[in-house]
Design an enzyme around this catalytic site. Structure first.
Site, PDB file in Angstrom:
ATOM      1  N   ALA A   1      46.343  48.789  53.034  1.00 41.90           N
ATOM      2  CA  ALA A   1      45.828  49.210  54.346  1.00 41.90           C
ATOM      3  C   ALA A   1      46.491  50.457  54.905  1.00 41.90           C
ATOM      4  O   ALA A   1      47.700  50.651  54.782  1.00 41.90           O
ATOM      5  CB  ALA A   1      45.949  48.093  55.391  1.00 41.90           C
ATOM      6  N   GLY A   2      45.657  51.280  55.506  1.00 41.78           N
ATOM      7  CA  GLY A   2      46.134  52.391  56.309  1.00 41.78           C
ATOM      8  C   GLY A   2      46.291  53.719  55.589  1.00 41.78           C
ATOM      9  O   GLY A   2      46.601  54.721  56.214  1.00 41.78           O
TER      10      GLY A   2
ATOM     11  N   GLY B   1      42.170  50.767  58.018  1.00 41.73           N
ATOM     12  CA  GLY B   1      41.149  51.765  58.334  1.00 41.73           C
ATOM     13  C   GLY B   1      41.648  52.962  59.116  1.00 41.73           C
ATOM     14  O   GLY B   1      40.873  53.846  59.456  1.00 41.73           O
TER      15      GLY B   1
ATOM     16  N   ASN C   1      40.501  51.094  50.577  1.00 37.22           N
ATOM     17  CA  ASN C   1      39.073  50.851  50.803  1.00 37.22           C
ATOM     18  C   ASN C   1      38.462  51.984  51.619  1.00 37.22           C
ATOM     19  O   ASN C   1      37.767  52.854  51.086  1.00 37.22           O
ATOM     20  CB  ASN C   1      38.840  49.496  51.465  1.00 37.22           C
ATOM     21  CG  ASN C   1      37.367  49.113  51.487  1.00 37.22           C
ATOM     22  OD1 ASN C   1      36.478  49.922  51.240  1.00 37.22           O
ATOM     23  ND2 ASN C   1      37.066  47.881  51.762  1.00 37.22           N
ATOM     24  N   THR C   2      38.740  52.000  52.929  1.00 38.78           N
ATOM     25  CA  THR C   2      38.070  52.954  53.820  1.00 38.78           C
ATOM     26  C   THR C   2      38.240  54.401  53.367  1.00 38.78           C
ATOM     27  O   THR C   2      37.286  55.189  53.426  1.00 38.78           O
ATOM     28  CB  THR C   2      38.609  52.779  55.258  1.00 38.78           C
ATOM     29  OG1 THR C   2      38.488  51.399  55.612  1.00 38.78           O
ATOM     30  CG2 THR C   2      37.823  53.622  56.241  1.00 38.78           C
TER      31      THR C   2
ATOM     32  N   LYS D   1      43.691  37.012  48.763  1.00 41.81           N
ATOM     33  CA  LYS D   1      44.380  37.957  49.653  1.00 41.81           C
ATOM     34  C   LYS D   1      44.348  37.336  51.031  1.00 41.81           C
ATOM     35  O   LYS D   1      43.292  37.239  51.655  1.00 41.81           O
ATOM     36  CB  LYS D   1      43.692  39.323  49.642  1.00 41.81           C
ATOM     37  CG  LYS D   1      44.362  40.317  50.575  1.00 41.81           C
ATOM     38  CD  LYS D   1      43.595  41.609  50.714  1.00 41.81           C
ATOM     39  CE  LYS D   1      43.906  42.235  52.057  1.00 41.81           C
ATOM     40  NZ  LYS D   1      43.102  43.443  52.298  1.00 41.81           N
TER      41      LYS D   1
END
Lengths: 257, 65
Positions: A184-185, A157, A206-207, A96
């Protein structure tokens, strides 16, 4: 079925491994998410603590594929060297590719990204570039040899969801055959469902999972949302319209005429 | 000789990278290395010689998003 560089996957939810409250919660979250791919990274290892060794045994026990990232790299040189190091440690051609251009938004440096992608693809890497929704950049990444693209939904995040719906829809429409993973996001499962409903092939979270009050329950919720979104996309959603369209047939309505 | 290991100055007795990793306590740990910003594959560590002032990065798997 999702196909990434000739690898068939039944899960459309890729999960990051960072920021969980404990290794046990990470393990339980990966299982609850039914993830088949997790992202991992490389960091300086202390000879005394050997934190990386313990983490790697945990990931191996999960029995999932790993997608190493080049997080934190700000130049082509750093990203390419990190990719070489990742390929050796994780024994996978997958990378990645992140080349960060700006620290407030962690926005990709798309110029460095396309250059690094060209170098790595030529060396046999299977590159998953973390990019924006920019169509021209996407075209350049495909020309460089990428066969998967990972456009951002919003800054890493941030939990904002799909920030530029128009741009992402245009990207999907322009590259109908390229696997596109929203990376992301995303903040809540409805963001993931929306991405899949729009026709994106998968999401990387993830977050939103790791930092939820209950990461395991949130992982399960994302898994359900991704399944629902994929099913909805396959079922063919109706077009939105501005004015009402009666759902109950109007022919034979009483008291009229 | 004195080299920078993961950003900190360290005294290392061995000249070869493979032996230096042992000196530094990494032994059989799964790590990957870069010398002065260039990747050094594990099979090349035996023949890779360190010099005073070198910057050595020793990385291992870590959580990532």
């Amino acid at each position: 079925m999702l196909e990434l560089y000739d690898t068939a996957l039944s899960s459309r939810l890729l999960l990051g491994t960072a920021r969980y409250p404990s290794p046990a919660v990470l393990t339980a979250a990966v299982r609850a998410a039914r993830a088949q791919v997790v992202t991992v990274s490389l960091r300086r290892e202390s000879a005394g603590e050997r934190a990386g060794q313990g983490f790697w045994s945990l990931v191996r026990e999960l029995g999932v594929r790993v997608l190493p990232n080049t997080a934190g790299c700000h130049s082509v040189k750093e990203a390419v060297t990190t990719a070489h190091m990742a390929r050796e440690v994780f024994a996978t051609p997958w990378i990645k590719l992140e080349v960060i251009g700006e620290d407030d938004t962690l926005q990709p440096d798309v110029f460095g990204l396309t250059e690094a992608a060209g170098i790595l693809c030529a060396e046999g890497f299977q590159v998953f570039p973390y990019t924006t929704e920019d169509l021209v950049v996407a075209e350049r990444l495909l020309e460089a040899g990428c066969r998967v693209l990972m456009p951002w939904g919003a800054p890493i995040g941030s939990g904002r969801g799909l920030n530029n719906l128009y741009g992402l829809r245009a990207l999907r429409a322009h590259f109908p055959a390229v696997p596109l993973i929203i990376d992301a996001g995303l903040g809540v499962p409805s963001h993931a469902a929306q991405a899949l409903e729009l026709g994106f092939d998968a999401v990387l979270i993830n977050t939103a999972v790791a930092q939820a009050r209950d990461p395991v329950q949130m992982a399960a919720a994302f898994a359900q949302a991704v399944e629902a979104g994929a099913a909805a996309c396959a079922a063919g959603p109706i077009e939105a319209r501005d004015l009402a369209s009666p759902s109950t047939p109007v022919i034979g309505t009483a008291f009229r005429g | 000789m004195r080299i920078q290991v993961n950003g900190s100055w360290r005294e290392v007795p061995s000249a070869a990278l493979a032996a230096a990793l042992n000196d530094l306590g990494y032994g059989d740990a799964l790590v990957t290395t870069a010398l002065n910003g260039e990747f050094v594959a594990s099979e090349a560590r035996v023949r890779t010689l360190l010099a005073d002032g070198d910057r050595l990065e020793i990385l291992a798997p870590m959580q990532g998003g």
